[in-house]
Each structure stands twice: as structure tokens, then as C-alpha cells.
Design a protein around this motif. Structure first.
Motif, mmCIF file in Angstrom:
data_model
loop_
_atom_site.group_PDB
_atom_site.id
_atom_site.type_symbol
_atom_site.label_atom_id
_atom_site.label_comp_id
_atom_site.label_asym_id
_atom_site.label_seq_id
_atom_site.Cartn_x
_atom_site.Cartn_y
_atom_site.Cartn_z
ATOM 1 N N LEU A 86 48.380 37.118 18.995
ATOM 2 C CA LEU A 86 49.585 36.527 18.403
ATOM 3 C C LEU A 86 50.767 36.556 19.358
ATOM 4 N N GLY A 87 50.728 37.461 20.325
ATOM 5 C CA GLY A 87 51.817 37.576 21.285
ATOM 6 C C GLY A 87 51.627 38.798 22.151
ATOM 7 N N ARG A 88 51.988 38.663 23.439
ATOM 8 C CA ARG A 88 51.784 39.769 24.381
ATOM 9 C C ARG A 88 53.081 40.238 24.998
ATOM 10 N N THR A 89 54.207 39.691 24.564
ATOM 11 C CA THR A 89 55.506 40.051 25.118
ATOM 12 C C THR A 89 56.434 40.476 23.989
ATOM 13 N N PRO A 90 57.510 41.201 24.328
ATOM 14 C CA PRO A 90 58.483 41.558 23.292
ATOM 15 C C PRO A 90 59.030 40.335 22.566
ATOM 16 N N MET A 91 59.295 39.256 23.300
ATOM 17 C CA MET A 91 59.854 38.054 22.703
ATOM 18 C C MET A 91 58.903 37.457 21.666
ATOM 19 N N ALA A 92 57.618 37.436 21.993
ATOM 20 C CA ALA A 92 56.638 36.868 21.076
ATOM 21 C C ALA A 92 56.436 37.764 19.851
ATOM 22 N N GLN A 112 61.991 43.913 19.016
ATOM 23 C CA GLN A 112 63.334 43.384 18.758
ATOM 24 C C GLN A 112 64.340 43.927 19.759
ATOM 25 N N ASP A 113 64.287 45.218 20.017
ATOM 26 C CA ASP A 113 65.236 45.832 20.949
ATOM 27 C C ASP A 113 65.072 45.273 22.358
ATOM 28 N N LEU A 114 63.834 45.215 22.827
ATOM 29 C CA LEU A 114 63.597 44.705 24.180
ATOM 30 C C LEU A 114 63.952 43.227 24.288
ATOM 31 N N ALA A 115 63.579 42.441 23.279
ATOM 32 C CA ALA A 115 63.871 41.012 23.304
ATOM 33 C C ALA A 115 65.371 40.761 23.302
ATOM 34 N N SER A 116 66.105 41.554 22.534
ATOM 35 C CA SER A 116 67.559 41.368 22.459
ATOM 36 C C SER A 116 68.242 41.655 23.789
ATOM 37 N N LYS A 117 67.587 42.456 24.618
ATOM 38 C CA LYS A 117 68.120 42.803 25.933
ATOM 39 C C LYS A 117 67.519 41.942 27.044
ATOM 40 N N GLY A 118 66.647 41.009 26.661
ATOM 41 C CA GLY A 118 66.007 40.148 27.643
ATOM 42 C C GLY A 118 65.018 40.885 28.521
ATOM 43 N N MET A 119 64.441 41.968 28.011
ATOM 44 C CA MET A 119 63.507 42.781 28.792
ATOM 45 C C MET A 119 62.066 42.453 28.397
ATOM 46 N N GLU A 120 61.258 42.089 29.370
ATOM 47 C CA GLU A 120 59.861 41.795 29.104
ATOM 48 C C GLU A 120 59.004 43.058 29.102
ATOM 49 N N PRO A 140 47.070 45.018 30.848
ATOM 50 C CA PRO A 140 47.689 44.637 32.120
ATOM 51 C C PRO A 140 49.177 44.912 32.255
ATOM 52 N N THR A 141 49.903 45.073 31.147
ATOM 53 C CA THR A 141 51.342 45.279 31.260
ATOM 54 C C THR A 141 51.764 46.563 30.554
ATOM 55 N N ALA A 142 52.908 47.090 30.975
ATOM 56 C CA ALA A 142 53.426 48.323 30.368
ATOM 57 C C ALA A 142 53.747 48.120 28.890
ATOM 58 N N PHE A 143 54.222 46.938 28.516
ATOM 59 C CA PHE A 143 54.517 46.676 27.111
ATOM 60 C C PHE A 143 53.240 46.756 26.273
ATOM 61 N N GLU A 144 52.178 46.160 26.758
ATOM 62 C CA GLU A 144 50.919 46.203 26.027
ATOM 63 C C GLU A 144 50.366 47.627 25.952
ATOM 64 N N VAL A 145 50.510 48.390 27.038
ATOM 65 C CA VAL A 145 50.079 49.791 27.018
ATOM 66 C C VAL A 145 50.857 50.562 25.956
ATOM 67 N N LEU A 146 52.167 50.361 25.922
ATOM 68 C CA LEU A 146 53.008 51.040 24.937
ATOM 69 C C LEU A 146 52.595 50.694 23.514
ATOM 70 N N ILE A 147 52.408 49.419 23.246
ATOM 71 C CA ILE A 147 52.032 48.994 21.889
ATOM 72 C C ILE A 147 50.649 49.521 21.528
ATOM 73 N N PHE A 148 49.713 49.472 22.468
ATOM 74 C CA PHE A 148 48.389 50.021 22.194
ATOM 75 C C PHE A 148 48.468 51.509 21.882
#
Length: 207
Positions: free
Chosen positions: A59-65, A96-104, A29-37
């Protein structure tokens, strides 16, 4: 297979293929998950990649998690995906990079995506097309093989195939060509083509 003169364009053939296959559905459902997959799936069969990604996303679906996890925990979740330890480090670094920038979500820009270790042109374009609905051609083995096999392009390199296809087909087909040819490659036009079973054989340039 003997090549014959093409009487159908690639967009026309794609339309016929799409009409005969199940609807194209989202990967995640999200671009982050697509990227990780996409990172997990590199050199890994779908039957391994999807369960590996699903275990990680429990375990987590966001950069922060994901950034809160250890590399070891990520590696354990995505095992037995190919090169799972290297991929775990790459996934953790991106999170880590996305979380440090506050990007979901990752940047919706190809050049920015390509700056991440482990992200090549195929992964960047699939993230754009399936994660952000931005027209982009993801050339995997199926797209590269079939487009060349049918004579619509001539290329020995997937990146060159991507450039040639961008010149060859209208933009409205850019994001559709991957799921269509992946389906066709898995069912009819793989390394060993099953031409006798192909429902568009009568239109195929090499049928």
C-alpha cells in the motif's frame, strides 16, 4: 547444562557462529521500512510479522504514502500481528510526523527515534543498525537469553544487557550480534537448548 570456565571470548564465539550460518541479509531496503517492520514484529512471530509488513508495504513504502492511509487500512493490512490496532495508530503517527517534515526516512539518531510512541530501545537500535548501518546492539529475547545463558553477562533486563554488551564486545560486533544470536536461538539455543545439535558445542561455556 553445567557451566564450565570460559576458554573463548564472546567475539570469538560469534565469529565461529557466523561462519556456520547463512549470510546476514537486509531486513528491508530502507530505514523507514525497517522501523515499521520492527513495530509490527513486537510480540509477534516472524511468520506473522513479515507477511503483515509486506501487505502494508504493497500500500505504501514511504512516510508520505503511509500517511495518506487511514489507521483502519493500516490495521487491516497488518492483522493478525499482535496489538495490530495499537500498532496501526503508532505507524500512522510516525508517518504523519515524517511526512509533515518532508522526511522520507526516520532520524538516524537513537534519542530522536525513542521519542516516537511504540519505539523502544530494541526497535531504535535495530533501525540504526539494519536501516542506517550505524553500530548498535539490538537486544531481543534471543540475544538476552543466550548472552546470559553462556555467562558472558549477568542481567535480568534487556536494556541492562544492551549496556553490558556494549562494554563487553568491540563496536564491529554491535550490529552483527543480533542476527547471529537470533539465528542461533531459532535453531539451537532457544528456550529449550538443543545442545546435542549445536555445531559450536565444543567451544560453548556450558556445552
Amino acid at each position: 547444562m553445567m557451566r564450565r570456565e570460559k576458554s573463548i571470548s564472546l567475539p570469538e564465539l560469534l565469529d565461529k557462529m557466523e561462519a556456520l550460518m547463512p549470510p546476514i541479509t537486509p531486513i528491508y531496503p530502507t530505514a523507514f521500512e525497517v522501523l515499521i517492520f520492527c513495530i509490527i514484529s513486537l510480540r509477534t512471530k516472524d511468520e506473522v510479522a513479515y507477511p503483515s509488513a509486506d501487505r502494508l508495504f504493497t500500500l505504501g513504502r514511504t512516510p508520505m504514502a503511509i500517511a495518506k492511509l487511514s489507521v483502519e487500512a493500516i490495521a487491516q493490512a497488518i492483522y493478525p500481528a499482535g496489538f495490530y490496532q495499537r500498532k496501526a495508530s503508532q505507524i500512522w503517527a510516525i508517518a504523519q510526523d515524517l511526512a509533515s517534515k518532508g522526511m522520507e526516512q526516520p532520524p538516524a539518531d537513537r534519542e530522536a527515534l525513542l521519542t516516537y510512541t511504540g519505539v523502544g530501545l530494541k526497535t531504535a537500535n535495530l533501525t540504526l543498525s539494519r536501516g542506517f548501518n550505524i553500530p548498535a546492539i539490538c537486544v531481543d529475547i534471543h540475544v538476552h537469553r543466550i548472552a546470559n545463558r553462556l555467562g558472558f553477562i549477568q542481567s535480568n533486563d534487556p536494556d541492562e544487557s544492551e549496556r553490558l554488551l556494549r562494554e563487553h564486545i568491540p563496536q564491529r560486533y554491535w550490529s552483527k550480534i543480533n542476527p547471529i544470536l537470533v539465528y542461533w536461538g531459532q535453531h539451537y539455543c532457544g528456550a529449550k537448548a538443543k545442545c546435542n545439535l549445536c555445531p559450536v558445542r565444543s567451544d560453548c561455556p556450558v556445552g
